[in-house]
Design a protein around this motif. Structure first.
Motif, PDB file in Angstrom:
ATOM      1  N   ASN A 203       0.881  -1.244   0.098  1.00  0.00           N
ATOM      2  CA  ASN A 203      -0.107   0.073   0.059  1.00  0.00           C
ATOM      3  C   ASN A 203       0.904   1.284   0.002  1.00  0.00           C
ATOM      4  N   VAL A 204       1.219   1.809  -1.177  1.00  0.00           N
ATOM      5  CA  VAL A 204       2.430   2.545  -1.337  1.00  0.00           C
ATOM      6  C   VAL A 204       2.025   4.019  -0.856  1.00  0.00           C
ATOM      7  N   THR A 205       0.780   4.468  -0.872  1.00  0.00           N
ATOM      8  CA  THR A 205       0.472   5.769  -0.386  1.00  0.00           C
ATOM      9  C   THR A 205      -0.950   5.726  -0.403  1.00  0.00           C
ATOM     10  N   HIS A 206      -1.597   7.171  -0.026  1.00  0.00           N
ATOM     11  CA  HIS A 206      -3.104   7.091   0.124  1.00  0.00           C
ATOM     12  C   HIS A 206      -3.522   8.376  -0.731  1.00  0.00           C
ATOM     13  N   ALA A 207      -4.586   8.250  -1.282  1.00  0.00           N
ATOM     14  CA  ALA A 207      -5.234   9.292  -2.256  1.00  0.00           C
ATOM     15  C   ALA A 207      -5.873  10.445  -1.526  1.00  0.00           C
ATOM     16  N   CYS A 208      -4.902  11.136  -0.784  1.00  0.00           N
ATOM     17  CA  CYS A 208      -5.340  12.156  -0.201  1.00  0.00           C
ATOM     18  C   CYS A 208      -4.194  13.444  -0.510  1.00  0.00           C
ATOM     19  N   PHE A 209      -4.806  14.344  -1.108  1.00  0.00           N
ATOM     20  CA  PHE A 209      -3.652  15.472  -1.965  1.00  0.00           C
ATOM     21  C   PHE A 209      -3.685  16.525  -1.010  1.00  0.00           C
ATOM     22  N   ASP A 210      -4.368  16.949   0.149  1.00  0.00           N
ATOM     23  CA  ASP A 210      -4.389  18.131   0.539  1.00  0.00           C
ATOM     24  C   ASP A 210      -3.517  17.774   1.885  1.00  0.00           C
ATOM     25  N   PRO A 211      -2.396  18.518   1.875  1.00  0.00           N
ATOM     26  CA  PRO A 211      -1.376  18.416   3.061  1.00  0.00           C
ATOM     27  C   PRO A 211      -2.034  18.530   4.454  1.00  0.00           C
ATOM     28  N   ARG A 212      -3.050  19.593   4.827  1.00  0.00           N
ATOM     29  CA  ARG A 212      -3.779  19.678   5.919  1.00  0.00           C
ATOM     30  C   ARG A 212      -4.548  18.486   6.330  1.00  0.00           C
ATOM     31  N   GLU A 213      -5.323  17.683   5.474  1.00  0.00           N
ATOM     32  CA  GLU A 213      -5.909  16.768   5.751  1.00  0.00           C
ATOM     33  C   GLU A 213      -5.040  15.652   6.006  1.00  0.00           C
ATOM     34  N   LEU A 214      -4.091  15.474   5.040  1.00  0.00           N
ATOM     35  CA  LEU A 214      -3.205  14.130   5.057  1.00  0.00           C
ATOM     36  C   LEU A 214      -2.469  14.313   6.680  1.00  0.00           C
ATOM     37  N   VAL A 215      -2.149  15.453   7.234  1.00  0.00           N
ATOM     38  CA  VAL A 215      -1.339  15.227   8.297  1.00  0.00           C
ATOM     39  C   VAL A 215      -2.250  14.714   9.794  1.00  0.00           C
ATOM     40  N   GLN A 216      -3.644  14.629   9.363  1.00  0.00           N
ATOM     41  CA  GLN A 216      -4.362  14.207  10.280  1.00  0.00           C
ATOM     42  C   GLN A 216      -4.338  12.643  10.502  1.00  0.00           C
ATOM     43  N   PHE A 217      -3.873  12.059   9.609  1.00  0.00           N
ATOM     44  CA  PHE A 217      -3.726  10.481   9.845  1.00  0.00           C
ATOM     45  C   PHE A 217      -2.350  10.110  10.511  1.00  0.00           C
ATOM     46  N   TYR A 218      -1.600  11.218  11.095  1.00  0.00           N
ATOM     47  CA  TYR A 218      -0.308  10.891  11.710  1.00  0.00           C
ATOM     48  C   TYR A 218      -0.450  11.173  13.228  1.00  0.00           C
ATOM     49  N   PRO A 219      -0.795  10.148  13.880  1.00  0.00           N
ATOM     50  CA  PRO A 219      -0.724  10.527  15.480  1.00  0.00           C
ATOM     51  C   PRO A 219       0.568  11.220  16.054  1.00  0.00           C
ATOM     52  N   ARG A 220       1.707  10.793  15.620  1.00  0.00           N
ATOM     53  CA  ARG A 220       3.061  11.679  15.981  1.00  0.00           C
ATOM     54  C   ARG A 220       3.719  12.171  14.593  1.00  0.00           C
ATOM     55  N   GLY A 221       3.873  13.229  14.474  1.00  0.00           N
ATOM     56  CA  GLY A 221       4.587  13.840  13.402  1.00  0.00           C
ATOM     57  C   GLY A 221       3.476  14.864  12.327  1.00  0.00           C
TER      58      GLY A 221
ATOM     59  N   GLU B  15      13.783  12.488  18.578  1.00  0.00           N
ATOM     60  CA  GLU B  15      13.082  13.417  18.951  1.00  0.00           C
ATOM     61  C   GLU B  15      12.703  14.614  17.988  1.00  0.00           C
ATOM     62  N   LEU B  16      11.768  14.858  17.606  1.00  0.00           N
ATOM     63  CA  LEU B  16      11.365  15.848  16.255  1.00  0.00           C
ATOM     64  C   LEU B  16      11.981  17.073  16.420  1.00  0.00           C
ATOM     65  N   LYS B  17      12.335  17.733  17.645  1.00  0.00           N
ATOM     66  CA  LYS B  17      12.674  19.005  17.971  1.00  0.00           C
ATOM     67  C   LYS B  17      14.024  19.052  17.261  1.00  0.00           C
ATOM     68  N   GLU B  18      14.854  17.927  17.130  1.00  0.00           N
ATOM     69  CA  GLU B  18      16.217  17.845  16.794  1.00  0.00           C
ATOM     70  C   GLU B  18      16.151  17.708  15.557  1.00  0.00           C
ATOM     71  N   ILE B  19      15.289  17.717  14.532  1.00  0.00           N
ATOM     72  CA  ILE B  19      15.211  17.736  12.959  1.00  0.00           C
ATOM     73  C   ILE B  19      14.849  19.149  12.525  1.00  0.00           C
ATOM     74  N   ASN B  20      15.388  19.439  11.483  1.00  0.00           N
ATOM     75  CA  ASN B  20      14.820  20.660  10.637  1.00  0.00           C
ATOM     76  C   ASN B  20      14.242  20.150   9.642  1.00  0.00           C
ATOM     77  N   PHE B  21      12.812  20.313   9.608  1.00  0.00           N
ATOM     78  CA  PHE B  21      11.789  19.786   8.599  1.00  0.00           C
ATOM     79  C   PHE B  21      11.858  20.421   7.129  1.00  0.00           C
ATOM     80  N   LYS B  22      12.641  21.341   7.051  1.00  0.00           N
ATOM     81  CA  LYS B  22      12.906  21.832   5.954  1.00  0.00           C
ATOM     82  C   LYS B  22      13.501  21.325   5.084  1.00  0.00           C
ATOM     83  N   ASN B  23      14.506  20.354   5.492  1.00  0.00           N
ATOM     84  CA  ASN B  23      15.345  19.455   4.816  1.00  0.00           C
ATOM     85  C   ASN B  23      15.490  18.262   5.319  1.00  0.00           C
ATOM     86  N   MET B  24      15.057  17.818   6.598  1.00  0.00           N
ATOM     87  CA  MET B  24      15.129  16.774   7.348  1.00  0.00           C
ATOM     88  C   MET B  24      16.566  16.519   7.742  1.00  0.00           C
ATOM     89  N   ALA B  25      17.250  17.736   8.066  1.00  0.00           N
ATOM     90  CA  ALA B  25      18.742  17.636   8.408  1.00  0.00           C
ATOM     91  C   ALA B  25      18.705  17.654  10.036  1.00  0.00           C
TER      92      ALA B  25
END
Ligand SMILES: Cc1cc2nc3c(=O)[nH]c(=O)nc-3n(C[C@H](O)[C@H](O)[C@H](O)COP(=O)(O)OP(=O)(O)OC[C@H]3O[C@@H](n4cnc5c(N)ncnc54)[C@H](O)[C@@H]3O)c2cc1C
Length: 404
Positions: A51-69, A350-360
């Protein structure tokens, strides 16, 4: 031009997607994989269908499926989301299909198609693959990394850390200064021993509701009876959202199930309307609610109502106990089982330790982290892979736009 070396640690979904998108003209790309083969989780994913991805194309809607992150992924998904994933795979010769519930699979119904596409694309970038090469140690020296892996040791200018959620890789990252949120399972099913469920393995309820009163947690969706208890999207969703609290309860807790997704009052109104129109039927013949005939008879048995009793003679006390079983049935959950089609871990870097602009990494120079090793996970449906593809793409893009 002297090419810089990127060492990707872990040949899974995130690692491969990254390799496949890094520009070979700029970098020498290595994948270091501890196992005999790469992409092993992709192979077994989605029951072998991936199940390679989900047909949800709106990022705001998509993030609702992630309990963490969910907060952190919003910016990631505005740059690379399921539509981009689908386009990428189609461009790499994988035909995809969207199922009714939005899950996306290869048309072939085989994860092999996804694996072939990823392997070919990584090879096209001249990726050098080292299997049976477990990375044991990483030393930062004068802005380059010395990597000790298996019997070899090598240098890299950049590291992409995509090891999934293995305890050893958490230790390695902790030794490099990263904080690790302790891992607990997510996406599991509930073990329940109760007469109502006995013998009904495989029976499903399309519009159920599940409550964990002690946690004030609620989910709705399809529910499935299994040999061991309850599963289905509603259970899996609540197991993901409450992964930490349920671990703290050692998987001993009470739930309340509404099998038909209607309040007692709504169900009572339906019953009354039916009785008005079908007063001559016996209660066992009365198909009022969306449950199978066999299950209805079990409900009658537990409500202590004789199946041959005429519907017009059902007392208000009998009706109440029948509706409570259908709409407000309490169960004790005694442990959990693994959901075989997809299981993931909550916890990780810990997510605070990641720069989510580039995952560095914010702790280490020229060091990127992506995939399940991060404290990010999703409910079932292709969302876990989507996080891997999006994060890995961002890393490749960041590397490809560097100027030296
Ligand atoms: C049975 C199952 C089915 C699933 N089905 C789906 C699905 O259909 N859809 C979905 O979205 N998600 C699914 N998932 C979740 C999904 O597989 C994961 O979220 C995803 O694989 C994570 O990718 P990753 O690259 O971060 O880690 P992984 O895929 O786990 O890859 C990490 C790799 O790193 C290697 N590694 C670890 N430590 C080292 C080291 N020290 N040195 C070198 N190599 C190392 C590992 O051997 C592994 O190959 C499923 C999971 C399981 C278990």
């Amino acid at each position: 031009m002297h090419k810089k070396t990127v060492a990707i640690i872990g040949g899974g979904a995130a690692g491969y997607f990254c390799a496949a998108n890094i520009d070979r003209n700029l970098y020498h790309i290595l994948i270091l994989e501890q196992g005999n083969d790469v992409l092993q989780k992709v192979k077994i994913s989605g029951g072998g269908r991936c199940n390679v991805t989900h047909a949800c194309f709106d990022p705001r809607e998509l993030v609702q499926f992630y309990p963490r992150g969910n907060r952190e992924l919003l910016s990631v998904f505005t740059k690379f989301q399921p539509g981009d994933t689908m386009e990428w795979f189609v461009k790499h010769d994988v035909s995809l299909k969207i199922e009714e519930d939005g899950r996306v699979f290869p048309e072939s119904n085989s994860s092999k198609s996804i694996i072939t596409a990823l392997r070919n694309a990584a090879e096209e970038q001249n990726t050098e693959l080292h299997t049976k090469t477990p990375v044991k140690n990483i030393i930062l020296k004068d802005n380059t990394y010395l990597i000790q892996a298996g019997n070899i040791s090598l240098e890299a200018d950049f590291i992409v850390f995509t090891t999934g959620s293995s305890p050893k890789s958490f230790q390695l990252l902790a030794s490099l200064g990263h904080s690790i949120v302790p891992p607990v399972p997510s996406l599991f099913t509930f073990n329940i021993n109760d007469r109502l469920l006995e013998g009904f393995s495989g029976t499903s309820f399309p519009n159920a509701e599940i409550n964990i009163p002690g946690l004030k947690a609620q989910e709705s969706g399809a529910l499935l009876i299994t040999h061991w208890g309850l599963s289905g999207p509603a259970v899996l969703k609540i197991s993901a959202w409450e992964a930490r609290t349920l671990a703290a309860l050692e998987y001993q807790f009470d739930i309340r199930i509404n099998f038909i997704g209607k309040t007692i009052y709504e169900a009572e109104a339906l019953f009354m309307e039916y009785r008005g129109n079908h007063s001559k039927k016996t209660i066992t013949q009365s198909r009022i609610f969306d449950v199978t005939g066999r299950f209805w008879n079990r409900v009658l048995e537990l409500a202590k109502i004789l199946p041959d009793k005429s519907i017009s003679n059902i007392s208000s006390k009998e009706l109440k106990s029948l509706l409570r079983i259908l709409c407000e049935k309490d169960f004790h959950v005694n442990g959990k089982s693994t959901f075989k089609d997809e299981f993931v871990t909550a916890g990780g870097v810990e997510l605070k330790e990641i720069n989510f602009k580039n995952m560095a990494s914010r702790k280490l120079p020229n060091f990127y982290i992506a995939g399940e090793v991060l404290n990010i996970d999703a409910v079932t449906g292709g969302f876990n892979f989507q996080a891997c593809w999006s994060e890995a793409f961002l890393i490749a893009q960041d590397l490809n736009t560097k100027t030296f």
